[in-house]
Write a protein that holds these residues in place. Structure first.
Motif, mmCIF file in Angstrom:
data_model
loop_
_atom_site.group_PDB
_atom_site.id
_atom_site.type_symbol
_atom_site.label_atom_id
_atom_site.label_comp_id
_atom_site.label_asym_id
_atom_site.label_seq_id
_atom_site.Cartn_x
_atom_site.Cartn_y
_atom_site.Cartn_z
ATOM 1 N N SER A 37 0.732 -1.371 -0.072
ATOM 2 C CA SER A 37 -0.112 0.154 -0.028
ATOM 3 C C SER A 37 0.975 1.313 -0.010
ATOM 4 N N ALA A 38 0.151 2.238 0.075
ATOM 5 C CA ALA A 38 1.061 3.668 0.289
ATOM 6 C C ALA A 38 1.520 3.753 1.336
ATOM 7 N N ASP A 39 1.182 3.526 2.423
ATOM 8 C CA ASP A 39 1.983 3.172 3.743
ATOM 9 C C ASP A 39 3.255 2.446 3.379
ATOM 10 N N ASP A 40 3.288 1.342 2.816
ATOM 11 C CA ASP A 40 4.522 0.737 2.657
ATOM 12 C C ASP A 40 5.547 1.647 1.780
ATOM 13 N N VAL A 41 5.104 2.353 0.747
ATOM 14 C CA VAL A 41 5.889 3.405 -0.024
ATOM 15 C C VAL A 41 6.696 4.201 1.245
ATOM 16 N N ARG A 42 5.634 5.008 2.001
ATOM 17 C CA ARG A 42 6.194 5.984 2.930
ATOM 18 C C ARG A 42 7.364 5.084 3.888
ATOM 19 N N GLU A 43 7.089 4.032 4.168
ATOM 20 C CA GLU A 43 8.011 3.365 5.001
ATOM 21 C C GLU A 43 9.456 3.200 4.558
ATOM 22 N N TYR A 44 9.304 2.678 3.167
ATOM 23 C CA TYR A 44 10.746 2.525 2.335
ATOM 24 C C TYR A 44 11.331 3.986 2.239
ATOM 25 N N LEU A 45 10.674 5.162 2.181
ATOM 26 C CA LEU A 45 11.247 6.371 1.751
ATOM 27 C C LEU A 45 11.773 6.791 3.002
ATOM 28 N N ARG A 46 11.451 6.555 4.253
ATOM 29 C CA ARG A 46 11.683 6.719 5.632
ATOM 30 C C ARG A 46 13.198 6.403 5.586
ATOM 31 N N HIS A 47 13.443 4.926 5.203
ATOM 32 C CA HIS A 47 14.522 4.371 5.294
ATOM 33 C C HIS A 47 15.557 4.636 3.871
ATOM 34 N N GLY A 48 15.133 5.414 3.129
ATOM 35 C CA GLY A 48 16.139 6.111 2.067
ATOM 36 C C GLY A 48 15.950 4.956 1.143
ATOM 37 N N GLU A 49 15.142 4.124 0.690
ATOM 38 C CA GLU A 49 15.024 3.145 -0.329
ATOM 39 C C GLU A 49 14.095 3.904 -1.364
ATOM 40 N N TRP A 50 14.799 4.738 -2.177
ATOM 41 C CA TRP A 50 13.771 5.589 -3.116
ATOM 42 C C TRP A 50 13.444 4.381 -4.181
ATOM 43 N N GLU A 51 14.313 3.622 -4.829
ATOM 44 C CA GLU A 51 13.853 2.858 -5.942
ATOM 45 C C GLU A 51 12.862 1.919 -5.532
ATOM 46 N N VAL A 52 13.169 1.126 -4.316
ATOM 47 C CA VAL A 52 12.110 0.409 -3.665
ATOM 48 C C VAL A 52 10.636 0.857 -3.630
ATOM 49 N N ALA A 53 10.677 1.983 -3.289
ATOM 50 C CA ALA A 53 9.272 2.851 -3.139
ATOM 51 C C ALA A 53 8.995 3.174 -4.689
ATOM 52 N N MET A 54 9.699 3.331 -5.387
ATOM 53 C CA MET A 54 9.265 3.641 -6.732
ATOM 54 C C MET A 54 8.740 2.481 -7.554
ATOM 55 N N VAL A 55 9.421 1.484 -7.201
ATOM 56 C CA VAL A 55 8.833 -0.007 -7.936
ATOM 57 C C VAL A 55 7.529 -0.231 -7.162
ATOM 58 N N ILE A 56 7.207 -0.160 -6.137
ATOM 59 C CA ILE A 56 5.781 -0.164 -5.345
ATOM 60 C C ILE A 56 4.735 0.606 -6.127
ATOM 61 N N LEU A 57 5.131 2.010 -6.346
ATOM 62 C CA LEU A 57 4.097 2.701 -6.929
ATOM 63 C C LEU A 57 4.026 2.557 -8.420
ATOM 64 N N GLU A 58 5.049 2.001 -9.166
ATOM 65 C CA GLU A 58 4.408 1.416 -10.518
ATOM 66 C C GLU A 58 3.946 0.152 -10.597
ATOM 67 N N ASP A 59 3.822 -0.538 -9.486
ATOM 68 C CA ASP A 59 3.255 -1.609 -9.567
ATOM 69 C C ASP A 59 1.567 -1.939 -9.332
ATOM 70 N N PHE A 60 1.104 -0.745 -9.136
ATOM 71 C CA PHE A 60 -0.252 -0.554 -8.970
ATOM 72 C C PHE A 60 -0.788 -0.761 -10.313
#
Length: 208
Positions: A37-60
């Motif tokens: 979910s979007a909360d998972d994106v925000r969690e990865y962003l808090r840890h500096g995992e930009w590419e992982v966050a972007m992969v989640i966003l494109e996976d919708f």
């Protein structure tokens, strides 16, 4: 592909802010293909995992709630991260939001039967003509151009088959198509491939 795509506006925010703004556009109930979910994106962003966050966003998947702004944000983030192939993919998805989603199973004619001798590239560069079930006043097949994006592979080899997405230059002319319809690809007079439509999603302003 540039003729079919509307280029996004340049955005000046840094990558984490761009991705955070994109996450804010995701409905609370939305889940990615992996169930995130979007909360998972925000969690990865808090840890500096930009590419992982972007992969989640494109996976919708689909185009049910994604907006032009959503894809603009992801394009800008990918460009800042020098991820050119991701930026091109997000531009493609942006165009699907505008014009609709068409997925198909493409079967190429074998080279020894008159098919193409080169693979179909996967990145939306090939723009062949298609017979989509309509005829001209003279009774000939009325051909229309659409770009091809190969899914889950870098290309489709000569004589091969695989799932693709199609982006027509004239989207309104394709809106009669439904899953199960078979269309043909033409690079010369003869048939180069057949494509069975597997999914159609019309843009929100054309739904219903």
């Amino acid at each position: 592909m540039a003729d079919a795509l509307v280029k996004p506006q340049n955005l000046s925010m840094d990558v984490p802010d761009l991705l955070r703004c994109a996450a804010d556009l995701v409905p609370v109930s939305a889940r990615s293909e992996a169930g995130l979910s979007a909360d998972d994106v925000r969690e990865y962003l808090r840890h500096g995992e930009w590419e992982v966050a972007m992969v989640i966003l494109e996976d919708f998947g689909g185009i049910r709630w994604q907006t032009i702004q959503y894809w603009d944000l992801l394009v800008a983030a990918a460009q800042q991260m020098w991820l050119g192939s991701d930026a091109a993919w997000f531009q493609w998805r942006r165009s699907e939001t505008l014009h609709g989603l068409i997925r198909a199973d493409l079967h190429l004619v074998a080279p020894d039967a008159g098919g193409r001798h080169l693979p179909v590239p996967g990145d939306g560069q090939l723009r062949p003509m298609w017979s989509i079930g309509r005829t001209t006043t003279e009774g000939h097949a009325d051909l229309h151009i659409a770009f091809i994006w190969v899914e889950s592979a870098p290309e489709i080899p000569p004589g091969g088959h695989g799932p693709v997405r199609l982006l027509p230059l004239t989207p309104l002319g394709w809106r009669h198509l439904e899953p199960g319809d078979v269309i043909t690809m033409h690079e010369q007079r003869s048939v180069a491939a057949t494509a069975t439509i597997t999914q159609v999603q019309r843009p929100r302003d054309a739904a219903g």
